[in-house]
Design a protein around this motif. Structure first.
Motif, short mmCIF file in Angstrom:
data_model
loop_
_atom_site.label_atom_id
_atom_site.label_comp_id
_atom_site.label_asym_id
_atom_site.label_seq_id
_atom_site.Cartn_x
_atom_site.Cartn_y
_atom_site.Cartn_z
N LEU A 40 0.81 -1.05 -0.04
CA LEU A 40 -0.09 -0.12 0.52
C LEU A 40 0.59 1.46 0.15
N GLU A 41 1.73 0.82 0.41
CA GLU A 41 3.28 3.00 0.46
C GLU A 41 3.45 2.87 -0.83
N ILE A 42 3.12 2.25 -2.10
CA ILE A 42 3.19 2.22 -3.64
C ILE A 42 1.73 3.39 -3.48
N LEU A 43 1.06 3.76 -3.13
CA LEU A 43 -0.05 4.75 -3.54
C LEU A 43 0.55 6.15 -3.14
N ARG A 44 1.27 6.42 -2.13
CA ARG A 44 1.84 7.36 -1.95
C ARG A 44 2.43 8.18 -3.52
N ASP A 45 3.31 7.18 -4.58
CA ASP A 45 3.62 7.50 -5.34
C ASP A 45 2.84 8.55 -6.03
N PRO A 46 3.03 9.83 -6.82
CA PRO A 46 2.24 11.31 -6.63
C PRO A 46 1.78 11.09 -8.20
#
Length: 267
Positions: free
Chosen positions: A130-136
């Motif tokens: 889920l951390e990849i969802l921070r990708d702008p």
């Protein structure tokens, strides 16, 4: 249960159902039809279940797929369903408490799971979770509407426990139900989505994308329950369908779609 026992159970299904539902010849004079409201995470699994049921009985099944919360409201307002398969067992329990369901008929049929899903052409490395969802670069993330869809609540809980909800809440797009949330990401209208594992494994989606299982400690168990509606016009046939759900072949089918069975954990 061994292979011989499973085969024996499967061979008995037609005879059990025949005892519960009128024979085909009688049905030709007075057709038997049952109407089922089912959570949209069951779309493909339920189609297979219905096919098996119809082959062995005189009854036809009419399916309505959608949001569990919306179906709850419809049934409370008199919608003519015979059975309700919810993605949240609390809804059937509520109907029973309100006197709208057959007492004692609530049945926990499966435990649902959620996954992070992207299309095959996505550059995202979902192994990062889920951390990849921070990708702008991710402009839209689809989930089901938490207000009335249990899978949406699970997705929201997972995002919050993973610590990424506040960072992406402005980019969330809400599907009316989990199937619509899946359609958003499958069609490319969302860059990623949190969907039901059952849909990720469905014929429509399994070859179009890849998924990452969301750790089950990030969301409450998705306990899915069915119940017989008290105002059913075909109570005998409705009960026969619910009994069919409890057979070993149907349990195996649900597991094939990624559901866990009650009493066997969520692993």
């Amino acid at each position: 249960m061994g292979r011989i026992s499973l085969r024996l159970a499967a061979s008995l299904i037609p005879f059990v159902l025949a005892a519960l539902v009128p024979a085909r010849a009688a049905a030709q004079e007075k057709p038997c039809v049952i109407t089922i409201a089912a959570a949209s995470d069951l779309t493909d699994a339920m189609k297979e279940i219905v096919t098996g049921f119809e082959k062995n009985t005189a009854c036809a099944v009419r399916l309505s797929m959608g949001s569990s919360g919306n179906f709850l409201t419809q049934i409370e307002n008199g919608a003519p369903f015979d059975l309700f398969f919810s993605a949240d067992i609390e809804y059937p329990r509520k109907l029973e408490a309100e006197g709208l369901a057959v007492p004692g008929s609530v049945y926990l049929y499966a435990l649902g799971k959620i996954v992070l899903w992207v299309r095959n052409d996505s550059h995202l490395d979902i192994a990062g979770g889920l951390e990849i969802l921070r990708d702008p670069a991710i402009q839209k993330v689809s989930i089901a509407n938490p207000e009335h869809a249990p899978y949406g609540r699970a997705a929201q809980d997972a995002l919050k426990k993973a610590g990424v909800y506040d960072a992406i809440k402005g980019r969330l797009v809400l599907g009316e139900n989990i199937s619509q949330a899946a359609q958003f990401v499958e069609s490319g209208n969302a860059d990623a989505g949190i969907v039901a594992l059952s849909l990720a494994l469905s014929p429509e989606m399994r070859d179009k994308g890849r998924y990452w299982p969301i750790p089950e400690n990030l969301y409450a168990p998705i306990q899915q329950g069915a119940v017989l509606i008290r105002a059913s016009r075909n109570p005998q046939a409705a009960r026969a369908f619910l009994d069919y759900i409890k057979t070993p072949p149907v349990s195996a089918l649900l597991q094939r779609y990624g559901f866990a069975l009650p009493g066997k954990g969520r692993s």
